[in-house]
Design an enzyme around this catalytic site. Structure first.
Site, PDB file in Angstrom:
ATOM      1  N   SER A 171      -9.419  -0.794   7.910  1.00 53.68           N
ATOM      2  CA  SER A 171      -8.753  -0.587   6.364  1.00 53.68           C
ATOM      3  C   SER A 171      -8.571  -2.005   5.674  1.00 53.68           C
ATOM      4  O   SER A 171      -8.016  -1.111   4.582  1.00 53.68           O
ATOM      5  CB  SER A 171      -7.661   0.873   6.211  1.00 53.68           C
ATOM      6  OG  SER A 171      -8.952   1.661   6.214  1.00 53.68           O
TER       7      SER A 171
ATOM      8  N   SER B  59      -9.116   1.353   3.128  1.00 51.19           N
ATOM      9  CA  SER B  59      -8.574   2.206   2.963  1.00 51.19           C
ATOM     10  C   SER B  59      -7.590   1.605   1.105  1.00 51.19           C
ATOM     11  O   SER B  59      -7.524   1.885   0.573  1.00 51.19           O
ATOM     12  CB  SER B  59      -7.748   3.385   3.335  1.00 51.19           C
ATOM     13  OG  SER B  59      -7.528   2.721   4.353  1.00 51.19           O
TER      14      SER B  59
ATOM     15  N   LYS C 295       0.733  -1.307   0.058  1.00 52.76           N
ATOM     16  CA  LYS C 295       0.125   0.239   0.154  1.00 52.76           C
ATOM     17  C   LYS C 295       1.200   1.146  -0.263  1.00 52.76           C
ATOM     18  O   LYS C 295       1.725   1.384   0.772  1.00 52.76           O
ATOM     19  CB  LYS C 295      -0.640  -0.213   0.957  1.00 52.76           C
ATOM     20  CG  LYS C 295      -1.711   1.035   1.739  1.00 52.76           C
ATOM     21  CD  LYS C 295      -2.734   1.325   2.630  1.00 52.76           C
ATOM     22  CE  LYS C 295      -3.186   1.998   2.838  1.00 52.76           C
ATOM     23  NZ  LYS C 295      -4.684   1.782   3.719  1.00 52.76           N
TER      24      LYS C 295
HETATM   25  N1  GLN Z   1     -12.439   4.001   7.019  1.00 56.62           N
HETATM   26  C1  GLN Z   1     -12.265   4.375   8.513  1.00 56.62           C
HETATM   27  C2  GLN Z   1     -11.649   5.070   8.080  1.00 56.62           C
HETATM   28  O1  GLN Z   1     -11.750   6.419   6.912  1.00 56.62           O
HETATM   29  C3  GLN Z   1     -10.529   3.227   8.178  1.00 56.62           C
HETATM   30  C4  GLN Z   1      -9.655   3.655   7.549  1.00 56.62           C
HETATM   31  C5  GLN Z   1      -8.542   3.223   7.751  1.00 56.62           C
HETATM   32  O2  GLN Z   1      -8.664   1.687   8.276  1.00 56.62           O
HETATM   33  N2  GLN Z   1      -7.001   3.387   7.680  1.00 56.62           N
HETATM   34  O3  GLN Z   1     -10.859   5.959   8.884  1.00 56.62           O
END
Ligand code: GLN
Length: 479
Positions: A176, A152, A77
């Site tokens: 994420s 994400s 990532k």
């Molecule tokens: N959906 C969550 C957010 O938007 C998860 C983000 C993450 O785990 N980086 O914060």
């Protein structure tokens, strides 16, 4: 033709093949090229990966042994530092920033002979649940390109889902890794907070962030975890608990687990009825297999998403203050001497950050501001403490906690972009593990009548990854 089932079989094949790593890399490069429309990669290191494959093949052929990840093709990532390679967090503000060091996790992958094939698209600064917040366009779900892959770490999930690499590293601050794994029908593990060094992971909310692993089997997750976890002087939040052999977890005798689920979680109004039904079906299946499964009351469910968004945005507002146009990446074309420093910062940050990142910096700054701090930040911290205490009680009585990973299957592209609150609320099942620091895995078990995959999430107490992997293995490979 090259096919991949798991790391163990692949490495058996390498032992009898002179050019197996090269075959693997050539295969993945051609799949990546065929499926470039999915936009899962921001950059593919084709020449480097081919070169590395040749080097590994000759290392093996000359009898110099094989590292634990010998020849394993991995993607990263775009929030994980890889020396000499661009690192943008899918943001314009990092521009053409090139990392000058390796994240500890990357260093360890390389030491064990992995091949890094490219960097994956994601939501900007890992903020989002759909991958639509990338400055470089959305990633599409390979199962249905009209749908999001989740976020994400959407690019990493699709890279594994669509067979563009063997495993991928993502990051999980509030879900994420697990939620995109769920939307894409693969496995995704968020280790315990303090299990994998955060050195070289771009910070979003430092008390939540963890590097996580995407793979198609529990065994592969165990093998990769064994390599990337471990003490690191560069991360003071790293726990010095003894390292375990996660890859062996799957070879253990089947266990009978004490499994709990939150009654309120399965009865929540946001939960898709088909997912609810599948979860109750699983509860029955576990009982039939001799596990003890019990519902428990959890009155805090509706507080966890607000607590997560207050605390994570507060931390983000502080972490992201370093992007000022002076030290890194993108600079506004304004001239400091003419407009003054404050104006320069403002234009750099307004032009460089995307909408969602700006929304979160504003929210985080607000909840920390004088007059509001007690009402929001301090309260959210109290909720976090309550959850941690409660979590201890739960795991005194139970080994595993199960829930859906997400209240729905993958959304349509654009479906939730106008409604950030509803997007945030969809994190209801994943943020508990980040607030309490426990490990959690998403396991793809079902297919919805709408054609999309979904699964369940399993959690256990902090640093009990072996247990979690054993449970996962039993569930995904029964018998
Ligand atoms: N959906 C969550 C957010 O938007 C998860 C983000 C993450 O785990 N980086 O914060």
């Amino acid at each position: 033709m090259f096919t991949f089932s798991n790391i163990r079989n692949y490495q058996d094949f390498l032992r009898t093949s002179q050019d197996g790593c090269l075959l693997a890399v050539e295969h993945y490069l051609s799949v990546i090229d065929d499926k470039k429309g999915l936009n899962a990669f921001l950059e593919v290191y084709d020449r480097e990966a081919l070169q590395r494959a040749r080097e590994l093949d000759s290392k093996r052929n000359s009898g110099k042994g094989m590292g634990k990840l010998h020849g394993v093709v991995v993607s990263l990532k775009d929030v994980i530092a890889y020396k000499g390679h661009k690192l943008s967090a899918a943001s314009k503000i990092l521009g053409n920033f090139v990392s000058i060091y390796n994240a500890t996790a990357v260093e360890r992958l390389l030491q064990e002979d992995a091949i890094i094939i490219g960097r994956n698209n994601c939501d900007e600064f890992a903020m989002g649940s759909t991958n639509e917040n990338s400055a470089y366009g959305p990633t599409l779900n390979a199962r249905d390109p009209q749908k999001v892959p989740g976020g994400s770490s959407g690019g990493s999930a699709v890279a594994v889902q669509a067979g563009m690499c063997m495993v991928s590293l993502g990051s999980d601050t509030g879900g994420s890794v697990r939620q995109p794994a769920d939307f894409c029908g693969i496995q995704g593990l968020k280790p315990s907070y303090g299990k994998v060094s955060r050195y070289g992971l771009i910070a979003y909310a430092s008390s939540f962030d963890q590097i996580g692993i995407f793979a198609i089997s529990t065994e592969d997750i165990g093998i990769v975890l064994e390599v990337i976890a471990g003490s690191d002087g560069q991360d003071s939040s790293y726990s010095n608990k003894a390292q375990e052999e996660y890859s062996l977890a799957i070879l253990q005798e089947p266990l009978k687990f004490r499994v709990a689920y939150f009654r309120e979680a399965l009865e929540h109004s946001s939960l898709d009825p088909e997912i609810r039904k599948a979860c109750y079906g699983l509860v029955q299946r576990l009982k039939n297999a001799g596990h003890q499964v019990e519902p428990i009351d959890f009155e805090y469910l509706d507080y966890i998403v607000p607590a997560y968004y207050v605390l994570s945005t507060a931390e983000a507002s502080s972490n992201l203050s370093r992007y000022d146009g002076i030290r890194y990446g993108y600079r506004s074309p304004q001239v400091v001497k003419e407009v003054g420093l404050t104006e320069f910062y403002k234009s750099t940050r307004s032009e460089g950050f995307g909408e969602e990142v700006k929304r979160r910096i504003l929210l985080g700054t607000f909840v920390l501001s004088a007059g509001y701090q007690d009402a929001y930040f301090t309260r959210a911290q109290k909720i976090r403490k309550l959850l941690i205490n409660r979590n201890e009680l739960i795991f005194n009585q139970f080994d595993i906690l199960i829930s859906p990973t997400s209240p729905s299957t993958a959304f349509k592209i654009g479906e939730k972009t106008e409604d950030p609150i509803s997007m945030y609320l969809a994190d209801i099942y994943t943020v508990y593990a980040n607030l309490t620091g426990i490990p959690a895995i998403s396991l793809p078990l079902f297919t919805h009548t709408n054609g999309m995959p979904f699964g369940i999430q399993a959690m256990t107490n902090r640093f009990k990854e072996v247990f979690l992997l054993q449970f996962s293995q039993q569930l995904t490979n029964p018998g």
